[in-house]
Write a protein that holds these residues in place. Structure first.
Motif, mmCIF file in Angstrom:
data_model
loop_
_atom_site.group_PDB
_atom_site.id
_atom_site.type_symbol
_atom_site.label_atom_id
_atom_site.label_comp_id
_atom_site.label_asym_id
_atom_site.label_seq_id
_atom_site.Cartn_x
_atom_site.Cartn_y
_atom_site.Cartn_z
ATOM 1 N N ALA A 1 -0.264 -4.397 -17.043
ATOM 2 C CA ALA A 1 -0.900 -3.078 -16.993
ATOM 3 C C ALA A 1 -1.591 -2.847 -15.658
ATOM 4 C CB ALA A 1 -1.891 -2.940 -18.140
ATOM 5 N N VAL A 2 -2.281 -3.877 -15.152
ATOM 6 C CA VAL A 2 -2.970 -3.723 -13.872
ATOM 7 C C VAL A 2 -1.958 -3.598 -12.735
ATOM 8 C CG1 VAL A 2 -4.615 -4.760 -12.282
ATOM 9 C CG2 VAL A 2 -4.953 -5.004 -14.736
ATOM 10 N N CYS A 3 -0.885 -4.374 -12.800
ATOM 11 C CA CYS A 3 0.157 -4.283 -11.767
ATOM 12 C C CYS A 3 0.776 -2.884 -11.741
ATOM 13 C CB CYS A 3 1.243 -5.321 -12.014
ATOM 14 S SG CYS A 3 0.753 -7.027 -11.687
ATOM 15 N N ALA A 4 1.055 -2.339 -12.926
ATOM 16 C CA ALA A 4 1.678 -1.025 -12.994
ATOM 17 C C ALA A 4 0.748 0.070 -12.490
ATOM 18 C CB ALA A 4 2.103 -0.729 -14.435
ATOM 19 N N ALA A 5 -0.573 -0.109 -12.643
ATOM 20 C CA ALA A 5 -1.520 0.932 -12.262
ATOM 21 C C ALA A 5 -1.473 1.245 -10.777
ATOM 22 C CB ALA A 5 -2.931 0.522 -12.666
ATOM 23 N N GLN A 6 -1.183 0.244 -9.950
ATOM 24 C CA GLN A 6 -1.213 0.456 -8.509
ATOM 25 C C GLN A 6 0.105 0.966 -7.937
ATOM 26 O OE1 GLN A 6 -1.839 -3.248 -6.462
ATOM 27 N NE2 GLN A 6 -0.161 -4.278 -7.518
ATOM 28 N N LEU A 7 1.179 0.941 -8.715
ATOM 29 C CA LEU A 7 2.497 1.257 -8.173
ATOM 30 C C LEU A 7 2.653 2.701 -7.704
ATOM 31 C CD1 LEU A 7 4.782 -0.820 -10.570
ATOM 32 C CD2 LEU A 7 4.038 -1.384 -8.253
ATOM 33 N N PRO A 8 2.191 3.727 -8.464
ATOM 34 C CA PRO A 8 2.332 5.101 -7.944
ATOM 35 C C PRO A 8 1.623 5.311 -6.615
ATOM 36 C CG PRO A 8 1.893 5.148 -10.298
ATOM 37 C CD PRO A 8 1.684 3.735 -9.855
ATOM 38 N N ALA A 9 0.414 4.767 -6.463
ATOM 39 C CA ALA A 9 -0.308 4.910 -5.200
ATOM 40 C C ALA A 9 0.428 4.203 -4.072
ATOM 41 C CB ALA A 9 -1.728 4.352 -5.345
ATOM 42 N N ILE A 10 0.985 3.028 -4.361
ATOM 43 C CA ILE A 10 1.750 2.308 -3.345
ATOM 44 C C ILE A 10 2.999 3.088 -2.971
ATOM 45 C CG2 ILE A 10 3.116 0.221 -2.947
ATOM 46 C CD1 ILE A 10 1.052 -1.270 -4.651
ATOM 47 N N LEU B 1 3.298 6.307 -3.041
ATOM 48 C CA LEU B 1 2.865 7.437 -2.217
ATOM 49 C C LEU B 1 2.559 6.981 -0.797
ATOM 50 C CD1 LEU B 1 2.152 10.407 -1.966
ATOM 51 C CD2 LEU B 1 -0.151 9.861 -2.798
ATOM 52 N N ILE B 2 1.938 5.811 -0.647
ATOM 53 C CA ILE B 2 1.668 5.272 0.691
ATOM 54 C C ILE B 2 2.975 5.030 1.431
ATOM 55 C CG2 ILE B 2 0.762 3.279 1.947
ATOM 56 C CD1 ILE B 2 -1.373 3.037 -0.228
ATOM 57 N N TRP B 3 3.945 4.456 0.720
ATOM 58 C CA TRP B 3 5.253 4.216 1.346
ATOM 59 C C TRP B 3 5.896 5.541 1.759
ATOM 60 C CZ3 TRP B 3 9.991 5.987 -0.479
ATOM 61 C CH2 TRP B 3 11.111 5.508 0.205
ATOM 62 N N TRP B 4 5.817 6.557 0.902
ATOM 63 C CA TRP B 4 6.423 7.847 1.215
ATOM 64 C C TRP B 4 5.746 8.492 2.423
ATOM 65 C CZ3 TRP B 4 4.728 12.998 1.151
ATOM 66 C CH2 TRP B 4 5.755 13.949 1.239
ATOM 67 N N ILE B 5 4.410 8.417 2.478
ATOM 68 C CA ILE B 5 3.691 8.962 3.630
ATOM 69 C C ILE B 5 4.110 8.231 4.904
ATOM 70 C CG2 ILE B 5 1.410 9.203 4.687
ATOM 71 C CD1 ILE B 5 0.275 9.659 1.908
ATOM 72 N N GLY B 6 4.262 6.916 4.796
ATOM 73 C CA GLY B 6 4.686 6.148 5.965
ATOM 74 C C GLY B 6 6.064 6.544 6.452
ATOM 75 N N THR B 7 6.989 6.784 5.519
ATOM 76 C CA THR B 7 8.333 7.191 5.930
ATOM 77 C C THR B 7 8.326 8.598 6.522
ATOM 78 O OG1 THR B 7 8.814 7.992 3.676
ATOM 79 C CG2 THR B 7 9.450 5.727 4.219
ATOM 80 N N GLU B 8 7.474 9.476 5.985
ATOM 81 C CA GLU B 8 7.396 10.829 6.529
ATOM 82 C C GLU B 8 6.801 10.831 7.931
ATOM 83 O OE1 GLU B 8 8.453 13.960 5.123
ATOM 84 O OE2 GLU B 8 9.603 12.379 4.149
ATOM 85 N N LEU B 9 5.866 9.914 8.177
ATOM 86 C CA LEU B 9 5.257 9.837 9.497
ATOM 87 C C LEU B 9 6.120 9.046 10.467
ATOM 88 C CD1 LEU B 9 1.545 9.178 8.503
ATOM 89 C CD2 LEU B 9 2.572 11.326 9.243
ATOM 90 N N GLY B 10 7.076 8.313 9.944
ATOM 91 C CA GLY B 10 7.967 7.549 10.795
ATOM 92 C C GLY B 10 9.190 8.359 11.191
ATOM 93 N N ASP B 11 10.183 7.669 11.713
ATOM 94 C CA ASP B 11 11.398 8.323 12.174
ATOM 95 C C ASP B 11 12.229 8.762 10.976
ATOM 96 O OD1 ASP B 11 13.563 9.184 13.599
ATOM 97 O OD2 ASP B 11 13.700 7.411 14.861
ATOM 98 N N ASP B 12 12.605 10.049 10.945
ATOM 99 C CA ASP B 12 13.434 10.546 9.850
ATOM 100 C C ASP B 12 14.919 10.391 10.152
ATOM 101 O OD1 ASP B 12 13.861 12.438 11.808
ATOM 102 O OD2 ASP B 12 13.083 14.130 10.658
#
Length: 320
Positions: free
Chosen positions: A35-44, A46-57
């Motif tokens: 349960a604790v592992c799953a709780a952090q996955l959506p935020a992670i 989103l962080i990954w998605w923000i990183g890809t958007e700020l990186g080279d498309d």
């Protein structure tokens, strides 16, 4: 696994059947860790998605098929998948690290949760080494990512155990998964707000491709399946198994490029939105191909997106 978080287990401890969780304690721990592992996955995510958007498309459309599928996964599939992903993470890293922590606490003084945090990077390094051998993943980066993914679950598991010792009984299935849901939404919103504020205030910068000179571009660039491009001073080029724009230029062709080798010419093009390297092969294989400059100043890349810009075949060359 026990619920004593001090590491000072002795012969006078209560038998397992009289502790919170009793004989089902391992399953209670696993459920809480998942349960604790799953709780952090959506935020992670989103962080990954923000990183890809700020990186080279890589020249792709920001409203392409991938983004639509990602949104569909977030809205529909993610709530069904996250518990299983959290369980897998708990099984391969969090619970084994907890076993190591309890083993260490029997020989060295200190709370189990602290030894759990020490054990997390040990398991992360072990899995990173395996990934480096099997899939050639970068060891240091993978180990650091796995360590970061394990910190919050270790602390969350320690908190749930402490609450169990205070109340005298473990939380049931919904007793851990409902707080996991609320924590997941909270972490996601915090990352989202942080990303928006970072963009508005200018702390988060948009991606800027490197500006390379012709001399900096000379050398060997390598890609997948043995692809190689040698750029020589003076504008001469040598190709080996290099994807090239096909003669037909048909987006729907399979594959949408031709694989060529031989000699040719190249020059640095600064026309358009981004700089690129235009390669022209001597002979009849393929057409003139423009490799766009990407990556960073320290780790530059050359890339081409063949076919449909929304779902094309991306080929990347790196310094050989």
């Amino acid at each position: 696994m026990g619920w004593d978080n001090t590491g000072q287990e002795s012969a006078g401890d209560d038998p397992p059947g009289d502790r919170p969780g009793g004989d089902f304690e391992p399953f209670v721990d696993l459920n809480a860790a998942a349960a604790v592992c799953a709780a952090q996955l959506p935020a992670i995510g989103l962080i990954w998605w923000i990183g890809t958007e700020l990186g080279d498309d890589y020249g792709g459309s920001p409203y392409g098929l991938f983004l639509l599928l990602a949104l569909a996964c977030l809205l529909v599939v993610a709530p069904l998948v996250l518990p299983f992903v959290g369980l897998a993470h708990a099984v391969v890293q969090i619970v084994p690290a907890d076993h190591l922590a309890r083993l260490a606490s029997r020989h060295v003084r200190g709370p189990v949760w602290a030894w759990h945090l020490v054990s997390i990077p040990v398991l992360g390094a072990a899995w990173a080494a395996l990934a480096a051998v099997l899939w050639d993943w970068p060891f240091v980066i993978t180990a650091l990512l796995l360590t970061a993914l394990g910190v919050l679950p270790a602390l969350g598991l320690a908190y749930l155990r402490r609450r169990t010792r205070i109340t005298g009984r473990p939380r049931g299935f919904w007793g851990v998964w409902l707080p996991s849901l609320f924590a997941s939404v909270t972490l996601f919103l915090l990352v989202f707000v942080g990303g928006v504020l970072g963009t508005v205030t200018g702390l988060v910068k948009d991606y800027e491709p490197p500006r390379l000179t012709a001399d900096e571009l000379t050398g060997v660039w390598r890609g997948e399946d043995g692809a190689a491009l040698r750029l020589r001073p003076g504008g001469r080029a040598e190709l080996a198994e290099l994807p090239t724009e096909s003669e037909s230029g048909d987006w729907l062709a399979e594959p949408p490029f031709a694989v060529c080798e031989g000699a040719g010419t190249w020059f640095l093009s600064r026309e358009g939105r981004r700089d690129g390297v235009v390669v022209r092969l001597d002979g009849g294989c393929g057409r003139q191909t423009r490799w766009t400059i990407g990556g960073t100043e320290l780790d530059p890349e050359l890339f081409v997106l063949f076919g449909d810009p929304d779902a094309g075949d991306l080929r990347i060359l790196k310094r050989g």
